[in-house]
Design a protein around this motif. Sequence first.
Motif, PDB file in Angstrom:
ATOM      1  N   SER A  91     -83.850 -45.053  12.987  1.00  0.00           N
ATOM      2  CA  SER A  91     -85.216 -45.448  13.614  1.00  0.00           C
ATOM      3  C   SER A  91     -85.202 -46.321  14.907  1.00  0.00           C
ATOM      4  O   SER A  91     -85.677 -46.041  15.107  1.00  0.00           O
ATOM      5  CB  SER A  91     -85.299 -46.360  11.848  1.00  0.00           C
ATOM      6  OG  SER A  91     -87.358 -46.120  12.181  1.00  0.00           O
ATOM      7  N   ARG A  95     -86.754 -45.248  18.432  1.00  0.00           N
ATOM      8  CA  ARG A  95     -87.839 -46.357  18.585  1.00  0.00           C
ATOM      9  C   ARG A  95     -87.916 -46.640  19.998  1.00  0.00           C
ATOM     10  O   ARG A  95     -88.789 -46.551  20.980  1.00  0.00           O
ATOM     11  CB  ARG A  95     -88.600 -47.062  17.824  1.00  0.00           C
ATOM     12  CG  ARG A  95     -89.125 -46.340  16.661  1.00  0.00           C
ATOM     13  CD  ARG A  95     -89.805 -47.445  15.035  1.00  0.00           C
ATOM     14  NE  ARG A  95     -90.383 -46.678  14.253  1.00  0.00           N
ATOM     15  CZ  ARG A  95     -91.235 -45.951  14.381  1.00  0.00           C
ATOM     16  NH1 ARG A  95     -92.624 -45.775  15.387  1.00  0.00           N
ATOM     17  NH2 ARG A  95     -91.968 -45.107  12.314  1.00  0.00           N
ATOM     18  N   VAL A  99     -90.794 -43.783  21.088  1.00  0.00           N
ATOM     19  CA  VAL A  99     -91.877 -44.164  21.060  1.00  0.00           C
ATOM     20  C   VAL A  99     -92.333 -45.862  21.733  1.00  0.00           C
ATOM     21  O   VAL A  99     -91.160 -46.531  22.283  1.00  0.00           O
ATOM     22  CB  VAL A  99     -91.860 -45.038  19.806  1.00  0.00           C
ATOM     23  CG1 VAL A  99     -93.281 -45.510  19.219  1.00  0.00           C
ATOM     24  CG2 VAL A  99     -91.781 -44.109  18.657  1.00  0.00           C
ATOM     25  N   SER A 188     -94.970 -39.386  20.582  1.00  0.00           N
ATOM     26  CA  SER A 188     -94.482 -40.011  20.267  1.00  0.00           C
ATOM     27  C   SER A 188     -93.684 -40.423  18.856  1.00  0.00           C
ATOM     28  O   SER A 188     -92.922 -39.985  18.165  1.00  0.00           O
ATOM     29  CB  SER A 188     -94.548 -41.675  20.576  1.00  0.00           C
ATOM     30  OG  SER A 188     -95.565 -42.146  20.542  1.00  0.00           O
ATOM     31  N   TYR A 192     -89.793 -38.776  16.591  1.00  0.00           N
ATOM     32  CA  TYR A 192     -89.809 -39.498  15.700  1.00  0.00           C
ATOM     33  C   TYR A 192     -89.291 -38.852  15.331  1.00  0.00           C
ATOM     34  O   TYR A 192     -87.907 -39.010  14.054  1.00  0.00           O
ATOM     35  CB  TYR A 192     -90.575 -40.071  15.201  1.00  0.00           C
ATOM     36  CG  TYR A 192     -89.749 -42.295  14.526  1.00  0.00           C
ATOM     37  CD1 TYR A 192     -89.105 -42.621  15.217  1.00  0.00           C
ATOM     38  CD2 TYR A 192     -90.459 -41.591  12.600  1.00  0.00           C
ATOM     39  CE1 TYR A 192     -88.199 -43.825  14.014  1.00  0.00           C
ATOM     40  CE2 TYR A 192     -89.373 -42.451  12.274  1.00  0.00           C
ATOM     41  CZ  TYR A 192     -88.834 -43.184  12.408  1.00  0.00           C
ATOM     42  OH  TYR A 192     -87.635 -44.186  11.570  1.00  0.00           O
ATOM     43  N   GLY A 220     -89.657 -52.533  15.867  1.00  0.00           N
ATOM     44  CA  GLY A 220     -90.872 -52.511  16.851  1.00  0.00           C
ATOM     45  C   GLY A 220     -91.845 -54.152  17.196  1.00  0.00           C
ATOM     46  O   GLY A 220     -92.627 -53.570  18.216  1.00  0.00           O
TER      47      GLY A 220
END
Length: 233
Positions: A91, A95, A99, A188, A192, A220
């Motif tokens: 993850s 990101r 992201v 984004s 993802y 994040g």
Amino acid sequence: MAEPAPATENNEGRRIQMLRAAAELICERGFSETRIADVAKRAGVSSALVIYYFGTRDRLLVDALRYSEESFYEAGEKMLAEVPSLRERLSLLIRWTCVPEGQGADEIPGAWGLWFDLWAQAFRHDEVRAGRIELDARWRRMIIDALRVADSAELGSGIDAKMFALEFAALLDGLSIQVALEDPEVDSEVAYQIAMRFAERELDLAPAEKPARKSAKKAGTSKSDKVLARGRR
């Protein structure tokens, strides 16, 4: 043409000053519109000194991107080592790539543009091509390392980590380009989801657990994550 001056403790500060100037200008104008004289002016040095340290514009492009990536890799490798769950590590990788985060004070605005110019120049110039290979190899090693430290309960023994890294890195490259160029169908969050579904299928990951405790750390949101706000791509 003479070889550029080697990096030393004595010249490191000046080299970084020129590398940052080059990175900023390439992001603002594009590589084709960035001259050695422009970099020298932005850094407050002579054109001869830029040539002395870097030799060619191609070398300057590769080294500028290498400089912009270094803090990402240092912080990223440390963070991944502290995250126990394979799903969480994947993850984070997604990101960091797809992201956008808030711009930190020490970050270079539009750093994604360095990669666009590197890819374009790598197609025709051997020196840039070699730099591209080196930088992408480090990115893939980070993905491989994220798999190799996984618990056996999360990841089966039959997974080819190298092949997964090649596929996953290529997918993230493509998705992050769409996000960077503001494709109306690939924002984004869509990027993802696509990347995570791919990882789940290829690695046969167990279904994601529902968000639980309020005290759980979210990807994040930490100070280190801001350092990684692309960062890589």
